[in-house]
Write a protein that holds these residues in place. Structure first.
Motif, PDB file in Angstrom:
ATOM      1  N   LYS A   3       0.838  -1.190   0.000  1.00  0.00           N
ATOM      2  CA  LYS A   3       0.000   0.000   0.000  1.00  0.00           C
ATOM      3  C   LYS A   3       0.881   1.251   0.000  1.00  0.00           C
ATOM      4  O   LYS A   3       1.706   1.450   0.887  1.00  0.00           O
ATOM      5  CB  LYS A   3      -0.941  -0.008   1.203  1.00  0.00           C
ATOM      6  CG  LYS A   3      -1.854  -1.233   1.230  1.00  0.00           C
ATOM      7  CD  LYS A   3      -2.758  -1.251   2.440  1.00  0.00           C
ATOM      8  CE  LYS A   3      -3.908  -0.296   2.278  1.00  0.00           C
ATOM      9  NZ  LYS A   3      -4.896  -0.436   3.383  1.00  0.00           N
ATOM     10  N   VAL A   4       0.683   2.097  -1.018  1.00  0.00           N
ATOM     11  CA  VAL A   4       1.565   3.237  -1.261  1.00  0.00           C
ATOM     12  C   VAL A   4       0.799   4.550  -1.195  1.00  0.00           C
ATOM     13  O   VAL A   4      -0.282   4.675  -1.779  1.00  0.00           O
ATOM     14  CB  VAL A   4       2.222   3.129  -2.655  1.00  0.00           C
ATOM     15  CG1 VAL A   4       3.210   4.282  -2.881  1.00  0.00           C
ATOM     16  CG2 VAL A   4       2.894   1.789  -2.849  1.00  0.00           C
ATOM     17  N   VAL A   5       1.368   5.520  -0.499  1.00  0.00           N
ATOM     18  CA  VAL A   5       0.930   6.906  -0.614  1.00  0.00           C
ATOM     19  C   VAL A   5       1.921   7.618  -1.521  1.00  0.00           C
ATOM     20  O   VAL A   5       3.132   7.594  -1.271  1.00  0.00           O
ATOM     21  CB  VAL A   5       0.869   7.617   0.756  1.00  0.00           C
ATOM     22  CG1 VAL A   5       0.705   9.126   0.568  1.00  0.00           C
ATOM     23  CG2 VAL A   5      -0.284   7.081   1.580  1.00  0.00           C
ATOM     24  N   LEU A   6       1.414   8.201  -2.592  1.00  0.00           N
ATOM     25  CA  LEU A   6       2.255   8.892  -3.576  1.00  0.00           C
ATOM     26  C   LEU A   6       1.730  10.313  -3.746  1.00  0.00           C
ATOM     27  O   LEU A   6       0.603  10.518  -4.186  1.00  0.00           O
ATOM     28  CB  LEU A   6       2.217   8.145  -4.915  1.00  0.00           C
ATOM     29  CG  LEU A   6       2.786   8.859  -6.136  1.00  0.00           C
ATOM     30  CD1 LEU A   6       4.278   9.147  -5.969  1.00  0.00           C
ATOM     31  CD2 LEU A   6       2.536   8.029  -7.407  1.00  0.00           C
ATOM     32  N   THR A   7       2.548  11.297  -3.395  1.00  0.00           N
ATOM     33  CA  THR A   7       2.126  12.682  -3.577  1.00  0.00           C
ATOM     34  C   THR A   7       2.512  13.143  -4.978  1.00  0.00           C
ATOM     35  O   THR A   7       3.615  12.907  -5.437  1.00  0.00           O
ATOM     36  CB  THR A   7       2.757  13.611  -2.529  1.00  0.00           C
ATOM     37  OG1 THR A   7       4.188  13.585  -2.639  1.00  0.00           O
ATOM     38  CG2 THR A   7       2.355  13.182  -1.121  1.00  0.00           C
ATOM     39  N   GLY A   8       1.571  13.789  -5.652  1.00  0.00           N
ATOM     40  CA  GLY A   8       1.828  14.242  -7.014  1.00  0.00           C
ATOM     41  C   GLY A   8       1.900  13.079  -7.985  1.00  0.00           C
ATOM     42  O   GLY A   8       2.925  12.875  -8.620  1.00  0.00           O
ATOM     43  N   GLY A   9       0.807  12.332  -8.122  1.00  0.00           N
ATOM     44  CA  GLY A   9       0.855  11.105  -8.908  1.00  0.00           C
ATOM     45  C   GLY A   9       0.042  11.100 -10.178  1.00  0.00           C
ATOM     46  O   GLY A   9      -0.235  10.027 -10.725  1.00  0.00           O
ATOM     47  N   SER A  10      -0.341  12.276 -10.683  1.00  0.00           N
ATOM     48  CA  SER A  10      -1.203  12.295 -11.871  1.00  0.00           C
ATOM     49  C   SER A  10      -0.542  12.893 -13.105  1.00  0.00           C
ATOM     50  O   SER A  10      -1.135  12.920 -14.181  1.00  0.00           O
ATOM     51  CB  SER A  10      -2.493  13.081 -11.580  1.00  0.00           C
ATOM     52  OG  SER A  10      -2.188  14.426 -11.290  1.00  0.00           O
ATOM     53  N   SER A  11       0.692  13.359 -12.968  1.00  0.00           N
ATOM     54  CA  SER A  11       1.386  13.939 -14.119  1.00  0.00           C
ATOM     55  C   SER A  11       2.898  13.778 -13.952  1.00  0.00           C
ATOM     56  O   SER A  11       3.394  13.510 -12.861  1.00  0.00           O
ATOM     57  CB  SER A  11       1.040  15.427 -14.281  1.00  0.00           C
ATOM     58  OG  SER A  11       1.475  16.165 -13.149  1.00  0.00           O
ATOM     59  N   GLY A  12       3.615  13.928 -15.051  1.00  0.00           N
ATOM     60  CA  GLY A  12       5.068  13.894 -15.023  1.00  0.00           C
ATOM     61  C   GLY A  12       5.649  12.609 -14.475  1.00  0.00           C
ATOM     62  O   GLY A  12       5.124  11.514 -14.697  1.00  0.00           O
ATOM     63  N   ILE A  13       6.750  12.743 -13.755  1.00  0.00           N
ATOM     64  CA  ILE A  13       7.428  11.587 -13.170  1.00  0.00           C
ATOM     65  C   ILE A  13       6.496  10.834 -12.224  1.00  0.00           C
ATOM     66  O   ILE A  13       6.491   9.608 -12.187  1.00  0.00           O
ATOM     67  CB  ILE A  13       8.699  12.044 -12.426  1.00  0.00           C
ATOM     68  CG1 ILE A  13       9.757  12.536 -13.414  1.00  0.00           C
ATOM     69  CG2 ILE A  13       9.265  10.909 -11.568  1.00  0.00           C
ATOM     70  CD1 ILE A  13      10.988  13.099 -12.754  1.00  0.00           C
ATOM     71  N   GLY A  14       5.704  11.590 -11.455  1.00  0.00           N
ATOM     72  CA  GLY A  14       4.792  10.960 -10.505  1.00  0.00           C
ATOM     73  C   GLY A  14       3.813  10.022 -11.174  1.00  0.00           C
ATOM     74  O   GLY A  14       3.529   8.932 -10.660  1.00  0.00           O
ATOM     75  N   LYS A  15       3.290  10.412 -12.333  1.00  0.00           N
ATOM     76  CA  LYS A  15       2.351   9.553 -13.057  1.00  0.00           C
ATOM     77  C   LYS A  15       3.038   8.276 -13.530  1.00  0.00           C
ATOM     78  O   LYS A  15       2.463   7.181 -13.468  1.00  0.00           O
ATOM     79  CB  LYS A  15       1.762  10.304 -14.249  1.00  0.00           C
ATOM     80  CG  LYS A  15       0.738   9.488 -15.020  1.00  0.00           C
ATOM     81  CD  LYS A  15       0.122  10.288 -16.159  1.00  0.00           C
ATOM     82  CE  LYS A  15      -0.908   9.459 -16.913  1.00  0.00           C
ATOM     83  NZ  LYS A  15      -1.535  10.244 -18.026  1.00  0.00           N
ATOM     84  N   GLU A  16       4.265   8.407 -14.013  1.00  0.00           N
ATOM     85  CA  GLU A  16       5.010   7.242 -14.483  1.00  0.00           C
ATOM     86  C   GLU A  16       5.250   6.252 -13.334  1.00  0.00           C
ATOM     87  O   GLU A  16       5.096   5.035 -13.493  1.00  0.00           O
ATOM     88  CB  GLU A  16       6.346   7.672 -15.094  1.00  0.00           C
ATOM     89  CG  GLU A  16       6.241   8.612 -16.278  1.00  0.00           C
ATOM     90  CD  GLU A  16       5.604   7.971 -17.498  1.00  0.00           C
ATOM     91  OE1 GLU A  16       5.508   6.724 -17.531  1.00  0.00           O
ATOM     92  OE2 GLU A  16       5.188   8.709 -18.412  1.00  0.00           O
ATOM     93  N   ILE A  17       5.625   6.771 -12.173  1.00  0.00           N
ATOM     94  CA  ILE A  17       5.821   5.925 -10.994  1.00  0.00           C
ATOM     95  C   ILE A  17       4.499   5.280 -10.582  1.00  0.00           C
ATOM     96  O   ILE A  17       4.446   4.091 -10.260  1.00  0.00           O
ATOM     97  CB  ILE A  17       6.401   6.754  -9.832  1.00  0.00           C
ATOM     98  CG1 ILE A  17       7.807   7.247 -10.173  1.00  0.00           C
ATOM     99  CG2 ILE A  17       6.420   5.945  -8.533  1.00  0.00           C
ATOM    100  CD1 ILE A  17       8.368   8.248  -9.181  1.00  0.00           C
ATOM    101  N   ASN A  18       3.448   6.076 -10.609  1.00  0.00           N
ATOM    102  CA  ASN A  18       2.125   5.607 -10.232  1.00  0.00           C
ATOM    103  C   ASN A  18       1.690   4.413 -11.084  1.00  0.00           C
ATOM    104  O   ASN A  18       1.299   3.360 -10.564  1.00  0.00           O
ATOM    105  CB  ASN A  18       1.124   6.753 -10.380  1.00  0.00           C
ATOM    106  CG  ASN A  18      -0.181   6.512  -9.647  1.00  0.00           C
ATOM    107  OD1 ASN A  18      -0.349   5.513  -8.949  1.00  0.00           O
ATOM    108  ND2 ASN A  18      -1.105   7.434  -9.781  1.00  0.00           N
ATOM    109  N   VAL A  19       1.769   4.568 -12.393  1.00  0.00           N
ATOM    110  CA  VAL A  19       1.347   3.500 -13.314  1.00  0.00           C
ATOM    111  C   VAL A  19       2.212   2.256 -13.134  1.00  0.00           C
ATOM    112  O   VAL A  19       1.713   1.130 -13.144  1.00  0.00           O
ATOM    113  CB  VAL A  19       1.400   4.002 -14.770  1.00  0.00           C
ATOM    114  CG1 VAL A  19       1.179   2.846 -15.747  1.00  0.00           C
ATOM    115  CG2 VAL A  19       0.348   5.086 -14.993  1.00  0.00           C
TER     116      VAL A  19
END
Length: 237
Positions: A3-19
């Motif tokens: 279970k991960v909390v990711l801040t800033g996960g909808s664009s840029g590097i954050g989105k790539e990490i998220n997916v």
């Protein structure tokens, strides 16, 4: 740990990490502010994704997000959020208020979220903290004093998180990618981008998989993989 909390996960590097994490089967609670369409697309594609819209400068919204974190009970925290610009102006032309406001808007929310997660991690004696910083810390571009000072503060803070919490099964590592064009750099002069790329030994931009592979190492590298600051820069520095 899934279970991960990711801040800033909808664009840029954050989105790539998220997916990357979602495709691996992790449950991800990720934040966004303005990228509502992208956040909804991620939620629609992955049942294990949960988006949370937040303005980190709002005390009430921060309080609500911290309550959401407690209910989610994460094992992993990835601090990626940054609200501001990479290149602004020269240090001697920067108003003191600019330094203070950017610190309040970026560093303070990150500290609050991290405190919330550490309290949960300590109870279960397990956790991972990963901070997304920047290789600009080693070779700053002109006009990046505000951005770099915030990232440097988090780097120093992360060293304390690593040493204070490792005996509770919690590790803290930081990742500093080299320049990778995203929406964060959309207002940057194309000539500056070309200059940065020309000075890079591989003459090619980072790919999302390069960052994701290191994120995977920080999560699964074991309890001794702690307190590291990893530069993804092809040994340029």
């Amino acid at each position: 740990m899934n279970k991960v909390v990711l801040t800033g996960g909808s664009s840029g590097i954050g989105k790539e990490i998220n997916v990357f994490l979602l495709e691996k089967g992790y449950e991800v609670l990720f934040t966004y502010c303005h990228s509502a369409e992208s956040a909804k697309e991620i939620e629609a594609q992955f049942m294990n994704a949960k988006a949370f819209q937040i303005d980190f400068t709002s005390a009430d919204q921060m309080k609500a997000f911290c309550a959401e974190i407690r209910a989610f009970d994460p094992d992993i925290l990835i601090n990626n959020y940054y609200n501001g610009t990479f290149i602004d102006t020269y240090f001697h032309k920067t108003e003191a208020e600019k330094f203070l406001n950017d610190f309040k808007n970026n560093v303070m929310p990150t500290l609050q979220v991290t405190q919330e997660c550490i309290n949960l991690f300590r109870k279960k004696k397990l956790g991972r903290i990963i901070n997304i910083l920047s290789s600009s810390l080693n070779s700053p571009a002109m006009g990046t004093s505000v951005y770099n000072s915030n990232k440097a503060y988090l780097l120093q803070m992360s060293k304390s998180w690593a040493i204070e919490n490792v005996k509770f099964g919690i590790t803290c590592n930081s990742v500093s990618p080299s320049f990778i064009p995203t929406d964060f750099h959309k207002n940057m002069d194309e000539r500056v981008k070309e200059t940065i790329l020309a000075g890079y030994p591989l003459k090619d931009n980072l790919e999302s998989k390069d960052i994701s592979n290191v994120i995977d190492l920080c999560i699964n590298g074991g309890k001794h993989f702690n307190g590291n600051h990893i530069f993804l820069d092809a040994s340029h520095y």
